[in-house]
Design a protein around this motif. Structure first.
Motif, short mmCIF file in Angstrom:
data_model
loop_
_atom_site.label_atom_id
_atom_site.label_comp_id
_atom_site.label_asym_id
_atom_site.label_seq_id
_atom_site.Cartn_x
_atom_site.Cartn_y
_atom_site.Cartn_z
N ASP A 107 0.80 -1.58 -0.33
CA ASP A 107 -0.52 0.04 0.11
C ASP A 107 1.17 1.31 -0.03
O ASP A 107 0.43 2.23 -0.46
CB ASP A 107 -0.83 0.07 0.98
CG ASP A 107 -2.68 -0.61 0.91
OD1 ASP A 107 -2.52 -1.14 0.12
OD2 ASP A 107 -2.40 -0.95 2.02
N ASN A 126 2.24 1.35 -3.09
CA ASN A 126 0.93 2.23 -4.10
C ASN A 126 1.26 3.80 -4.46
O ASN A 126 1.15 4.29 -4.95
CB ASN A 126 0.41 0.82 -3.88
CG ASN A 126 -0.97 1.14 -5.39
OD1 ASN A 126 -0.47 2.42 -6.57
ND2 ASN A 126 -2.50 2.05 -5.05
N GLN A 127 1.56 4.19 -3.10
CA GLN A 127 1.06 5.51 -2.62
C GLN A 127 2.04 6.12 -3.16
O GLN A 127 2.27 7.05 -3.64
CB GLN A 127 0.72 5.59 -1.20
CG GLN A 127 -1.06 4.93 -0.92
CD GLN A 127 -2.02 5.98 -2.12
OE1 GLN A 127 -1.83 7.24 -1.97
NE2 GLN A 127 -3.23 5.18 -1.87
N THR A 128 2.92 5.49 -3.45
CA THR A 128 4.53 6.44 -3.54
C THR A 128 4.69 6.69 -4.49
O THR A 128 4.17 7.72 -5.84
CB THR A 128 5.26 5.70 -2.62
OG1 THR A 128 5.75 5.93 -1.73
CG2 THR A 128 6.84 6.54 -3.61
N LEU A 129 4.48 5.17 -5.61
CA LEU A 129 4.08 4.94 -6.28
C LEU A 129 2.93 6.57 -7.36
O LEU A 129 3.39 7.36 -8.41
CB LEU A 129 3.38 4.13 -7.45
CG LEU A 129 3.68 3.60 -9.49
CD1 LEU A 129 5.01 3.80 -9.48
CD2 LEU A 129 3.43 2.38 -9.11
N ILE A 130 1.89 6.50 -7.21
CA ILE A 130 0.76 7.59 -7.52
C ILE A 130 1.89 8.89 -6.82
O ILE A 130 1.53 9.64 -8.29
CB ILE A 130 -0.78 7.15 -6.36
CG1 ILE A 130 -0.96 6.01 -7.21
CG2 ILE A 130 -1.26 8.40 -6.95
CD1 ILE A 130 -2.66 5.34 -6.37
N SER A 131 2.21 9.13 -6.29
CA SER A 131 2.85 10.46 -5.92
C SER A 131 3.45 10.73 -7.31
O SER A 131 3.49 11.67 -7.47
CB SER A 131 2.99 9.70 -4.45
OG SER A 131 3.90 12.04 -4.61
N GLU A 181 3.57 9.46 -10.01
CA GLU A 181 3.16 9.60 -11.16
C GLU A 181 2.62 11.02 -11.87
O GLU A 181 2.97 11.84 -12.32
CB GLU A 181 1.78 8.65 -11.87
CG GLU A 181 2.68 7.44 -12.23
CD GLU A 181 3.47 6.92 -12.83
OE1 GLU A 181 2.80 7.72 -14.46
OE2 GLU A 181 4.41 6.18 -13.12
N LEU A 182 1.74 11.53 -10.58
CA LEU A 182 1.40 12.80 -10.35
C LEU A 182 2.44 14.33 -10.74
O LEU A 182 2.14 15.35 -11.76
CB LEU A 182 0.14 13.13 -9.20
CG LEU A 182 -1.14 12.69 -9.21
CD1 LEU A 182 -1.16 12.55 -7.93
CD2 LEU A 182 -1.76 12.46 -10.55
#
Length: 72
Positions: A25, A28-33, A35-36
């Motif tokens: 989790d 995943n949050q780091t990856l989303i950050s 990507e943004l």
């Protein structure tokens, strides 16, 4: 193996799975950050390239402006 040992092993496995889920989790949050952030950087780069193209003319002359080489 007795029941206590099996129970202990099961508890250990459940604990490991819980830690792995937590780690996934977080990743995943780091990856989303990231990507943004990269999307923002791509947009800024696109705007910068656009501004540079309008502000400074190309360093390469067009064919019509090019003088022929001296041996012609």
């Amino acid at each position: 193996m007795n029941v206590e040992e099996l129970t202990q092993r099961l508890d250990n496995l459940e604990t490991k799975v819980a830690y792995q889920e937590h780690t996934l989790d977080e990743l995943n949050q780091t990856l989303i950050s990231h990507e943004l952030e990269m999307a923002k950087m791509r947009e800024h780069l696109r705007l910068l390239i656009s501004k540079l193209q309008t502000v400074s003319p190309s360093m390469v002359a067009s064919q019509s402006e090019e003088t022929p080489p001296p041996h012609y």
